[in-house]
Design a protein around this motif. Structure first.
Motif, short mmCIF file in Angstrom:
data_model
loop_
_atom_site.label_atom_id
_atom_site.label_comp_id
_atom_site.label_asym_id
_atom_site.label_seq_id
_atom_site.Cartn_x
_atom_site.Cartn_y
_atom_site.Cartn_z
N ARG A 1 0.84 -1.20 0.00
CA ARG A 1 0.00 0.00 0.00
C ARG A 1 0.87 1.25 0.00
NH1 ARG A 1 -1.19 3.21 4.00
NH2 ARG A 1 -0.68 1.67 5.62
N LEU A 2 1.96 1.24 0.75
CA LEU A 2 2.87 2.39 0.78
C LEU A 2 3.52 2.60 -0.58
CD1 LEU A 2 4.43 1.74 4.30
CD2 LEU A 2 3.04 3.73 3.65
N TRP A 3 3.83 1.53 -1.29
CA TRP A 3 4.32 1.68 -2.67
C TRP A 3 3.27 2.41 -3.51
CZ3 TRP A 3 8.04 -0.65 -6.26
CH2 TRP A 3 9.20 -1.13 -5.63
N ARG A 4 2.02 1.95 -3.44
CA ARG A 4 0.98 2.54 -4.29
C ARG A 4 0.72 4.00 -3.94
NH1 ARG A 4 -1.62 -2.02 -2.50
NH2 ARG A 4 -3.48 -0.90 -1.85
N GLU A 5 0.87 4.34 -2.68
CA GLU A 5 0.60 5.71 -2.24
C GLU A 5 1.76 6.67 -2.51
OE1 GLU A 5 -2.38 4.58 1.51
OE2 GLU A 5 -0.34 5.28 1.90
N ASN A 6 2.97 6.15 -2.60
CA ASN A 6 4.13 7.03 -2.67
C ASN A 6 5.00 6.87 -3.91
OD1 ASN A 6 4.22 8.34 0.21
ND2 ASN A 6 3.79 6.17 0.58
N ILE A 7 4.74 5.84 -4.71
CA ILE A 7 5.55 5.62 -5.91
C ILE A 7 4.61 5.62 -7.11
CG2 ILE A 7 7.12 4.03 -7.08
CD1 ILE A 7 7.92 3.03 -4.25
N PRO A 8 4.55 6.72 -7.85
CA PRO A 8 3.63 6.83 -8.99
C PRO A 8 3.82 5.70 -10.00
CG PRO A 8 4.57 8.98 -8.46
CD PRO A 8 5.32 7.96 -7.64
N GLY A 9 2.72 5.09 -10.36
CA GLY A 9 2.77 3.99 -11.33
C GLY A 9 2.78 2.61 -10.71
N ALA A 10 3.01 2.51 -9.41
CA ALA A 10 3.01 1.21 -8.74
C ALA A 10 1.57 0.74 -8.51
CB ALA A 10 3.75 1.29 -7.41
N GLU A 11 1.27 -0.49 -8.86
CA GLU A 11 -0.07 -1.03 -8.71
C GLU A 11 0.02 -2.45 -8.15
OE1 GLU A 11 -1.48 -0.44 -12.83
OE2 GLU A 11 -2.97 0.88 -11.91
N LEU A 12 -1.06 -2.90 -7.53
CA LEU A 12 -1.11 -4.23 -6.93
C LEU A 12 -1.48 -5.26 -7.99
CD1 LEU A 12 -0.90 -5.61 -4.07
CD2 LEU A 12 -3.40 -5.46 -3.99
N LEU A 13 -0.73 -6.36 -8.04
CA LEU A 13 -1.07 -7.48 -8.92
C LEU A 13 -1.86 -8.54 -8.17
CD1 LEU A 13 -0.82 -9.03 -11.61
CD2 LEU A 13 1.35 -9.97 -10.75
N ASN A 14 -1.46 -8.83 -6.94
CA ASN A 14 -2.13 -9.83 -6.11
C ASN A 14 -1.67 -9.62 -4.68
OD1 ASN A 14 -2.23 -12.73 -4.77
ND2 ASN A 14 -3.69 -12.77 -6.47
N ASP A 15 -2.56 -9.87 -3.71
CA ASP A 15 -2.22 -9.55 -2.33
C ASP A 15 -2.07 -10.77 -1.43
OD1 ASP A 15 -1.60 -7.53 -0.44
OD2 ASP A 15 -3.61 -7.67 0.44
N ASP A 16 -2.06 -11.97 -2.00
CA ASP A 16 -1.95 -13.13 -1.11
C ASP A 16 -1.32 -14.35 -1.77
OD1 ASP A 16 -2.80 -14.40 1.57
OD2 ASP A 16 -3.65 -15.79 0.11
N SER A 17 -1.80 -14.71 -2.96
CA SER A 17 -1.38 -15.99 -3.53
C SER A 17 -1.18 -15.90 -5.05
CB SER A 17 -2.42 -17.08 -3.21
OG SER A 17 -1.91 -18.36 -3.47
N PRO A 18 -0.20 -15.10 -5.49
CA PRO A 18 0.14 -15.09 -6.92
C PRO A 18 0.80 -16.42 -7.30
CG PRO A 18 1.83 -13.95 -5.70
CD PRO A 18 0.74 -14.28 -4.71
N ILE A 19 0.95 -16.63 -8.58
CA ILE A 19 1.61 -17.84 -9.07
C ILE A 19 2.97 -17.44 -9.63
CG2 ILE A 19 1.38 -19.89 -10.49
CD1 ILE A 19 -0.96 -19.37 -8.49
N ILE A 20 4.02 -18.18 -9.25
CA ILE A 20 5.33 -17.94 -9.84
C ILE A 20 5.70 -19.12 -10.72
CG2 ILE A 20 6.16 -16.43 -8.00
CD1 ILE A 20 7.75 -18.81 -6.89
N ARG A 21 6.32 -18.81 -11.85
CA ARG A 21 6.86 -19.85 -12.73
C ARG A 21 8.33 -19.53 -12.95
NH1 ARG A 21 3.26 -20.85 -16.36
NH2 ARG A 21 3.07 -23.09 -16.03
N ALA A 22 9.19 -20.51 -12.74
CA ALA A 22 10.63 -20.33 -12.94
C ALA A 22 11.16 -21.48 -13.78
CB ALA A 22 11.35 -20.25 -11.60
N THR A 23 11.60 -21.16 -14.98
CA THR A 23 12.25 -22.13 -15.85
C THR A 23 13.74 -21.80 -15.86
OG1 THR A 23 12.06 -20.80 -17.86
CG2 THR A 23 10.15 -22.16 -17.26
#
Length: 289
Positions: free
Chosen positions: A160-182
């Protein structure tokens, strides 16, 4: 109905998807027909086989249920027993299988279906080099930054502090995103599981950094060595998988590929704008630490 989440295609029974989960799933609805990687069939009786071995037991507060995850000769078995005395909900899936079975009904708490699908998704996703990861994710300048920490550490506050203080920062997911690493890339995907924050984006971004947070009376960040990075990442992987050799090996291999490509930091911080700016400057400007 079919959904595609982080490249994994699921076929789920419409009768069990309530309004809340339907809204979360809608951005992931598959527009074109295809062959599902996982089809959930419901309506059959499921009981543990004699060789059942419990791997993990835990509480599920969302449905006030006691859960256990284990394995038997037919595959992995998730059993969730509500504390109100109603019947358990069970899910069974073999490793690498394209189908799963459940005895859940529309009368069960919808949270039992939502969590059961999350578990099945992860079993299906790991062979495809992907897994859900407990974190809060910011998208910024076309990149994804994952913030990790135990519940209550301040992940949501920091993003939330990123979104409030860094223009252009947005939330993608707040709990359980999926990561893929090849071996070639590390990507973070939005998902229909986002905790208490309704943020369901069918988007993906290259991972530029992972930051583990801890509360402190100061703001200080440092990059972790690979052995430290593995220790920082593992607690955010599905905990029920840690006691199974195949699921655990797949998870550790995925995380090893991730840290080979992406820096992992530890941020000791206050809940203030300066902490967000410090992590942003470090990640994007690579200032000396």
């Amino acid at each position: 109905m079919e959904y595609t989440i982080a490249g994994v295609r699921l076929s789920l029974p419409d009768t069990l998807i309530n309004n809340r989960f339907s809204q979360a799933l809608q951005p992931f609805a598959s527009a074109c027909p295809g062959t599902p990687d996982l089809t959930l069939n419901v309506g059959m009786e499921i009981t543990p086989l004699p060789d059942y071995r419990e791997l993990h037991s835990f509480e599920f507060p969302d449905a006030d249920a006691d859960c256990r995850f284990g394995t038997d000769g037919a595959g992995y078995l998730l059993e969730m027993t509500p504390r109100d005395g109603s019947s358990p909900a069970r899910y069974r899936m073999a490793y690498g299988a394209a189908t799963a079975q459940s005895d859940i009904t529309p009368e069960h708490n919808p949270a039992l279906f939502r969590f059961g699908v999350w578990t099945l998704f992860n079993i299906a996703a790991l062979p495809k080099e992907a897994v859900a990861f407990h974190s809060s994710v910011i998208r910024y300048r076309g990149k994804g930054i994952l913030f990790l920490g135990e519940s209550g550490t301040g992940k949501s506050t920091h993003t939330r502090l990123w979104r409030e203080n860094i223009p252009g920062a947005e939330l993608l997911n707040d709990d359980s995103p999926i990561i893929r690493a090849t071996e070639r890339e590390a990507i973070v995907y939005g998902s229909p599981w986002s905790g208490k924050t309704p943020c369901y984006r069918n988007e993906s971004y290259p991972i530029i950094a992972v930051v583990r947070l801890s509360q402190a009376p100061h703001n200080h960040i440092r990059r972790l060595r690979p052995i430290e990075a593995i220790g920082a990442l593992l607690p955010s992987a599905p905990p029920a998988f840690a006691q199974d050799e195949r699921l655990s090996d797949d998870t550790c291999n995925l995380l090893s590929r991730l840290i080979a490509q992406v820096p992992v930091y530890h941020l000791e911080c206050l809940p203030d704008a300066a902490a967000a700016q410090l992590s942003c400057d470090t990640v994007f400007n690579r200032q000396p630490l």
